[in-house]
Scaffold this active site. Structure first.
Site, PDB file in Angstrom:
ATOM      1  N   TYR A 116     -11.704 -62.393 -43.357  1.00  0.00           N
ATOM      2  CA  TYR A 116     -12.883 -63.134 -43.801  1.00  0.00           C
ATOM      3  C   TYR A 116     -12.525 -64.012 -45.002  1.00  0.00           C
ATOM      4  CZ  TYR A 116     -15.597 -60.188 -40.660  1.00  0.00           C
ATOM      5  OH  TYR A 116     -16.085 -59.574 -39.543  1.00  0.00           O
TER       6      TYR A 116
ATOM      7  N   ASN B 123     -22.754 -66.424 -35.244  1.00  0.00           N
ATOM      8  CA  ASN B 123     -22.108 -67.443 -34.406  1.00  0.00           C
ATOM      9  C   ASN B 123     -22.882 -67.604 -33.096  1.00  0.00           C
ATOM     10  OD1 ASN B 123     -20.396 -68.965 -32.823  1.00  0.00           O
ATOM     11  ND2 ASN B 123     -18.807 -67.371 -32.633  1.00  0.00           N
TER      12      ASN B 123
ATOM     13  N   CYS C 148     -15.041 -65.914 -33.136  1.00  0.00           N
ATOM     14  CA  CYS C 148     -15.334 -65.142 -34.347  1.00  0.00           C
ATOM     15  C   CYS C 148     -14.760 -63.725 -34.244  1.00  0.00           C
ATOM     16  CB  CYS C 148     -16.833 -65.105 -34.618  1.00  0.00           C
ATOM     17  SG  CYS C 148     -17.805 -64.407 -33.291  1.00  0.00           S
ATOM     18  N   HIS C 149     -14.400 -63.302 -33.022  1.00  0.00           N
ATOM     19  CA  HIS C 149     -13.805 -61.961 -32.879  1.00  0.00           C
ATOM     20  C   HIS C 149     -12.414 -61.901 -33.515  1.00  0.00           C
ATOM     21  CE1 HIS C 149     -12.648 -64.330 -29.275  1.00  0.00           C
ATOM     22  NE2 HIS C 149     -11.488 -63.711 -29.376  1.00  0.00           N
TER      23      HIS C 149
ATOM     24  N   GLU D 136      -6.363 -60.338 -25.872  1.00  0.00           N
ATOM     25  CA  GLU D 136      -5.535 -61.446 -26.350  1.00  0.00           C
ATOM     26  C   GLU D 136      -4.140 -60.969 -26.748  1.00  0.00           C
ATOM     27  OE1 GLU D 136      -7.534 -63.934 -29.191  1.00  0.00           O
ATOM     28  OE2 GLU D 136      -9.251 -64.264 -27.877  1.00  0.00           O
TER      29      GLU D 136
END
Lengths: 186, 156
Positions: free
Chosen positions: A125, A148, A156-157, A183
């Site tokens: 963050y 979001n 945003c993850h 991912e």
């Protein structure tokens, strides 16, 4: 197809032809649960998890964008197929046009910077706060991520706590872990 | 707070189709339904929040049905003599529509809102003004007149 379903489809076509389809939406199944997808003529405007309450999200679109909201699955075929590819590990970034009107001010700035966090990577963050030029706005970055309007598509993850733990997620903690694992695997 | 138009279609679509079908046949009823919801979609953002959505849609549907009837009438072939065999279904509905259109406005609206749209009399009264009993009387008077003026026997 029932007669009313056929009439509904005809209404969607006429509405699009007449420029009256202000918000088109559909839901798709995904490994992180059913997702609501909504678009305006400008682009994809909303992605919502089931835990965010799809009815509430549609009401927000009606209030914030236009009450001319219709279920129009075909208008979101391109988004649905990009999401399929993403969840299959065959797509790292989304090409569909985005309409960011639901994120205003600083939230908008955060949302615009999120795609610069590469697929499979994470940022804290604090790092995102630095990216937006407001290094002290760490808490506001957390709020912007939580709100979001386009989760999954705007990543945003990929924003995590400074200690590396995942932190909270609008789609639920499990959804965030699942996306990060997807991912890493791909 | 205005709800998404999709909900309006889901909730009132069947009623509006019933109204359209009661005065038009087949493709004409579908045309009237489509034109009703397209017009409603166009005007929807300006609809007052406390409006009676169903009555509003029924009013639009009535207008659109009249448009469809007029459009068809322009394409009708004039005949020298009226046929003596039973009037076909489509024309029969046209007659009903005309008979309905000849009623005094209050009776016509009471019949349309109650018998075509299925609104209870207290809601019909809210739309027309007056009491539920007066709305019931207006609808009954309208139906009595239709029984006399509608040239074909009633649908069973």
């Amino acid at each position: 197809m029932t007669e009313l379903a056929a009439l509904h489809e005809r209404l969607v076509r006429s509405a699009a032809d007449e420029g009256l389809l202000d918000v088109a939406y559909r839901t798709v199944d995904s490994p992180v649960g059913p997702l609501l997808l909504a678009r305006t003529p400008a682009g994809l405007v909303r992605v919502a998890f089931a835990v965010q309450d799809h009815d509430a999200a549609l009401q927000e679109l009606s209030d914030e964008v236009s009450p001319r909201v219709l279920e129009a699955p075909r208008a979101l075929d391109d988004v649905a197929s990009e999401l399929d590819e993403y969840f299959a590990g065959r797509r790292e970034a989304f090409d569909v046009p985005l309409d960011l009107r639901l994120a205003r001010g600083f939230r908008r700035s955060v949302v615009e910077h999120l795609p610069s966090i590469a697929y499979g990577r994470t940022a804290s963050y604090a790092q995102v706060a630095a990216l937006t030029g407001s290094p002290r706005a760490v808490r506001a970055v957390g709020t912007a991520c939580a709100l979001n309007p386009l989760p999954v598509v705007v990543p945003c993850h990929r924003v995590v706590r400074s200690d590396g733990s995942p932190g909270r997620y609008a789609g639920g903690d499990d959804a965030k872990l699942a996306l990060l694992a997807l991912e890493r695997r791909a | 707070m205005t709800e998404p138009f999709e909900r309006v279609v889901a909730r009132h679509g069947p009623t509006v189709l019933r109204v359209c079908r009661s005065v038009l046949r087949g493709a004409d009823a579908e045309d009237a339904w489509s034109e009703t919801f397209l017009a409603a979609l166009r005007a929807y953002p300006e609809l007052p929040a406390d409006a009676n959505v169903e009555a509003w849609l029924v009013t639009i549907a009535r207008r659109k049905a009249i448009d469809v009837v007029r459009r068809d009438a322009r394409h009708a072939v004039p005949v020298a003599e009226l046929p003596d065999r039973p009037v076909p279904d489509g024309a029969r509905d046209l007659d009903l529509w005309r008979s309905l259109g000849d009623l005094p406005p209050k009776q016509r609206h009471a019949v349309a809102y109650h018998h075509l749209a299925g609104l209870p009399y207290d809601e019909v009264a809210a739309l027309l003004g007056g009491t539920a009993a007066a709305a019931r009387r207006a609808a009954a008077d309208g139906i009595a007149t239709l029984r006399r003026t509608y040239p074909i026997e009633e649908e069973s």
